[in-house]
Design a protein around this motif. Structure first.
Motif, PDB file in Angstrom:
ATOM      1  N   MET A   7       0.856  -1.206   0.000  1.00  0.00           N
ATOM      2  CA  MET A   7       0.000   0.000   0.000  1.00  0.00           C
ATOM      3  C   MET A   7       0.876   1.234   0.000  1.00  0.00           C
ATOM      4  N   LYS A   8       1.035   1.843  -1.106  1.00  0.00           N
ATOM      5  CA  LYS A   8       1.868   3.031  -1.184  1.00  0.00           C
ATOM      6  C   LYS A   8       1.221   4.155  -0.383  1.00  0.00           C
ATOM      7  N   HIS A   9       2.061   4.812   0.455  1.00  0.00           N
ATOM      8  CA  HIS A   9       1.425   5.814   1.304  1.00  0.00           C
ATOM      9  C   HIS A   9       1.410   7.170   0.632  1.00  0.00           C
ATOM     10  N   MET A  10       0.459   7.282  -0.241  1.00  0.00           N
ATOM     11  CA  MET A  10       0.084   8.526  -0.916  1.00  0.00           C
ATOM     12  C   MET A  10       1.219   9.121  -1.753  1.00  0.00           C
ATOM     13  N   LYS A  11       2.070   8.228  -2.278  1.00  0.00           N
ATOM     14  CA  LYS A  11       3.002   8.591  -3.343  1.00  0.00           C
ATOM     15  C   LYS A  11       3.880   9.793  -3.035  1.00  0.00           C
ATOM     16  N   ARG A  12       4.850   9.619  -2.160  1.00  0.00           N
ATOM     17  CA  ARG A  12       5.863  10.656  -1.998  1.00  0.00           C
ATOM     18  C   ARG A  12       6.674  10.775  -3.292  1.00  0.00           C
ATOM     19  N   ILE A  13       6.765   9.651  -4.014  1.00  0.00           N
ATOM     20  CA  ILE A  13       7.510   9.656  -5.265  1.00  0.00           C
ATOM     21  C   ILE A  13       6.641  10.204  -6.378  1.00  0.00           C
ATOM     22  N   LEU A  14       7.162  11.129  -7.134  1.00  0.00           N
ATOM     23  CA  LEU A  14       6.412  11.705  -8.239  1.00  0.00           C
ATOM     24  C   LEU A  14       6.252  10.684  -9.341  1.00  0.00           C
ATOM     25  N   ALA A  15       5.015  10.490  -9.787  1.00  0.00           N
ATOM     26  CA  ALA A  15       4.764   9.557 -10.890  1.00  0.00           C
ATOM     27  C   ALA A  15       3.707  10.155 -11.786  1.00  0.00           C
ATOM     28  N   GLY A  16       3.657   9.689 -13.013  1.00  0.00           N
ATOM     29  CA  GLY A  16       2.648  10.183 -13.953  1.00  0.00           C
ATOM     30  C   GLY A  16       1.321   9.528 -13.642  1.00  0.00           C
ATOM     31  N   CYS A  17       0.491  10.219 -12.888  1.00  0.00           N
ATOM     32  CA  CYS A  17      -0.793   9.645 -12.478  1.00  0.00           C
ATOM     33  C   CYS A  17      -1.890  10.160 -13.405  1.00  0.00           C
ATOM     34  N   LEU A  18      -2.339   9.327 -14.270  1.00  0.00           N
ATOM     35  CA  LEU A  18      -3.411   9.700 -15.194  1.00  0.00           C
ATOM     36  C   LEU A  18      -4.745   9.299 -14.614  1.00  0.00           C
ATOM     37  N   ALA A  19      -5.768  10.122 -14.767  1.00  0.00           N
ATOM     38  CA  ALA A  19      -7.108   9.775 -14.301  1.00  0.00           C
ATOM     39  C   ALA A  19      -7.615   8.578 -15.081  1.00  0.00           C
ATOM     40  N   CYS A  20      -8.165   7.601 -14.377  1.00  0.00           N
ATOM     41  CA  CYS A  20      -8.612   6.369 -15.027  1.00  0.00           C
ATOM     42  C   CYS A  20     -10.127   6.320 -15.020  1.00  0.00           C
ATOM     43  N   PHE A  21     -10.723   6.518 -16.169  1.00  0.00           N
ATOM     44  CA  PHE A  21     -12.177   6.540 -16.274  1.00  0.00           C
ATOM     45  C   PHE A  21     -12.689   5.268 -16.934  1.00  0.00           C
ATOM     46  N   THR A  22     -12.252   4.106 -16.438  1.00  0.00           N
ATOM     47  CA  THR A  22     -12.738   2.841 -16.951  1.00  0.00           C
ATOM     48  C   THR A  22     -13.654   2.201 -15.936  1.00  0.00           C
ATOM     49  N   MET A  23     -14.418   1.200 -16.368  1.00  0.00           N
ATOM     50  CA  MET A  23     -15.342   0.526 -15.469  1.00  0.00           C
ATOM     51  C   MET A  23     -14.616  -0.254 -14.403  1.00  0.00           C
ATOM     52  N   PHE A  24     -13.482  -0.839 -14.750  1.00  0.00           N
ATOM     53  CA  PHE A  24     -12.854  -1.770 -13.837  1.00  0.00           C
ATOM     54  C   PHE A  24     -11.679  -1.131 -13.126  1.00  0.00           C
ATOM     55  N   LEU A  25     -11.634  -1.290 -11.810  1.00  0.00           N
ATOM     56  CA  LEU A  25     -10.532  -0.811 -11.009  1.00  0.00           C
ATOM     57  C   LEU A  25      -9.727  -2.016 -10.559  1.00  0.00           C
ATOM     58  N   LEU A  26      -8.421  -1.834 -10.325  1.00  0.00           N
ATOM     59  CA  LEU A  26      -7.613  -2.938  -9.849  1.00  0.00           C
ATOM     60  C   LEU A  26      -8.121  -3.410  -8.496  1.00  0.00           C
ATOM     61  N   LEU A  27      -8.059  -4.687  -8.267  1.00  0.00           N
ATOM     62  CA  LEU A  27      -8.587  -5.285  -7.047  1.00  0.00           C
ATOM     63  C   LEU A  27      -7.982  -4.624  -5.827  1.00  0.00           C
ATOM     64  N   ALA A  28      -8.848  -4.065  -4.990  1.00  0.00           N
ATOM     65  CA  ALA A  28      -8.491  -3.438  -3.716  1.00  0.00           C
ATOM     66  C   ALA A  28      -7.597  -2.222  -3.872  1.00  0.00           C
ATOM     67  N   GLY A  29      -6.519  -2.335  -4.622  1.00  0.00           N
ATOM     68  CA  GLY A  29      -5.549  -1.255  -4.704  1.00  0.00           C
ATOM     69  C   GLY A  29      -6.134   0.050  -5.168  1.00  0.00           C
ATOM     70  N   MET A  59      14.992  11.559  -3.035  1.00  0.00           N
ATOM     71  CA  MET A  59      14.363  10.270  -3.301  1.00  0.00           C
ATOM     72  C   MET A  59      13.711  10.238  -4.680  1.00  0.00           C
ATOM     73  N   ASN A  60      13.190  11.355  -5.114  1.00  0.00           N
ATOM     74  CA  ASN A  60      12.583  11.403  -6.446  1.00  0.00           C
ATOM     75  C   ASN A  60      13.627  11.365  -7.546  1.00  0.00           C
ATOM     76  N   ILE A  61      14.762  11.963  -7.289  1.00  0.00           N
ATOM     77  CA  ILE A  61      15.864  11.857  -8.244  1.00  0.00           C
ATOM     78  C   ILE A  61      16.314  10.400  -8.333  1.00  0.00           C
ATOM     79  N   LEU A  62      16.399   9.740  -7.184  1.00  0.00           N
ATOM     80  CA  LEU A  62      16.762   8.325  -7.166  1.00  0.00           C
ATOM     81  C   LEU A  62      15.735   7.490  -7.918  1.00  0.00           C
TER      82      LEU A  62
END
Length: 365
Positions: free
Chosen positions: A1-23, A70-73
């Motif tokens: 369970m990533k704790h709210m992404k301290r690491i910068l990542a390309g987070c695209l909004a996902c507008f599909t019917m199916f979400l990954l299980l639990a995550g 950490m983000n550079i790493l």
């Protein structure tokens, strides 16, 4: 369970019917097409206090030197060369692992994943999670105890103990590229490390502000939800929700050559019966929130003029990364409205209005 992404990542909004299980189960899909209710929302929901609710003030995280480091790493890991190894995992390695999170011996939402790639030592997960994997070998399963930080954004988790059942599938060593002007110029299109770090810091600042806004809404809405009573659920909606999930994971199981129960146990550590129970809880939670939103719309007599609808539709489309209806049509072969339907778009706009309304009137402490 990533704790709210301290690491910068390309987070695209996902507008599909199916979400990954639990995550991803907690992420709301504004355009999810629920069937129309036969009765008014007030039939299903007894509204409690939704104006002036109290909630914890969520402040945006500051971009510290350590977070920047950490983000550079993490960026270097994005361009690393990985080699599969037959040894125990070490800090700095990448592992492929599946895990399930438990609190009070119950699976919790957002705490499970299958075949997730994890870099040990980046601090992307709740404290203790990555350290607990160090020393594990491929094929090993281990229980790792953790405790969520006292200042964790969700009061449901803050300061609480939990544990994860983690199964490591593969271990990889990592050869990282050198971090210098040549690297950021060739791989990232920046003139030098100074320019890259300046842009990274600005992007992180924006990301943390957006995350704080989302967490604030979640905290306020949790108070609203607690004040309301769901008397019943539209059974057709619940059945359709559960059916969609079951069909999707049945398809994944068949694609991998497995029966559903075997697939769920191998990838998520749960039985089909536990899966059905969990999906039902997700259905009731998400549909319950939708009913509360609809009940507030009814109570406040919220409506959209044609002009407001068109304006908000454009904003919604742009928030998904499409500058115009032509751009959307080029990607999907139909207009934004034809693709999602006017009812779903209207519902999404009104839902945003409800969220803004309760947030503007909340008492933050």
């Amino acid at each position: 369970m990533k704790h709210m992404k301290r690491i910068l990542a390309g987070c695209l909004a996902c507008f599909t019917m199916f979400l990954l299980l639990a995550g991803c189960a907690e992420q709301k899909n504004l355009l999810k097409p629920f069937a129309k209710k036969e009765r008014a929302a007030s039939y299903y929901v007894a509204l409690g206090e939704y104006l002036g609710v109290e909630a914890k003030l969520i402040k945006a995280e500051e971009v510290t030197d350590e977070i920047l480091r950490m983000n550079i790493l993490k960026t270097r890991y994005d361009y690393a060369e990985f080699t599969k190894v037959d040894r125990a995992a070490q800090e700095g390695d990448k592992v492929v692992a599946s895990y399930q999170g438990y609190m009070d011996d119950e699976l919790f939402q957002g705490g499970s994943a299958s075949s997730e790639e994890i870099i040990l030592g980046l601090g992307e997960y709740v404290p203790g999670f990555e350290a607990g994997i160090v020393g594990m070998t491929a094929g090993e399963t281990k229980k790792v105890d953790v405790r969520f930080p006292d200042d964790y954004w969700s009061e449901d988790f803050a300061g609480k103990a939990a544990y994860f059942e983690i199964t490591v599938k593969e271990v990889y060593s990592a050869a990282l590229p050198e971090y210098n002007d040549a690297f950021v110029s060739e791989k990232l299109s920046y003139d030098n490390v100074g320019a890259f770090e300046e842009a990274l810091a600005e992007n992180l600042k924006k990301q943390f502000e957006e995350e704080a806004e989302t967490k604030q809404l979640q905290a306020i809405w949790a108070s609203v939800r607690e004040n309301c009573t769901i008397n019943s659920y539209p059974e057709d909606q619940v059945e359709a929700y559960v059916e969609e999930y079951v069909n999707y994971y049945t398809y994944l199981a068949q694609y991998s050559g497995s029966e559903l129960d075997a697939y769920l146990q191998a990838n998520y550590g749960i039985t089909e019966e536990e899966f059905q129970k969990t999906v039902l809880e997700w259905a009731q939670s998400e549909i319950g929130d939708s009913l509360i939103v609809d009940a507030i719309v009814e109570a406040e007599k919220m409506e959209l003029s044609d002009e407001e609808y068109e304006e908000e539709k454009q904003k919604l489309m742009q928030s998904m990364g499409y500058s115009s209806d032509e751009a959307f049509q080029s990607a999907y072969g139909s207009s934004f409205e034809d693709y999602y339907g006017k009812d779903s778009i209207t519902k999404a706009i009104l839902q945003n209005r409800v969220y803004d309304f309760v947030c503007e009137n909340a008492k933050l402490k």
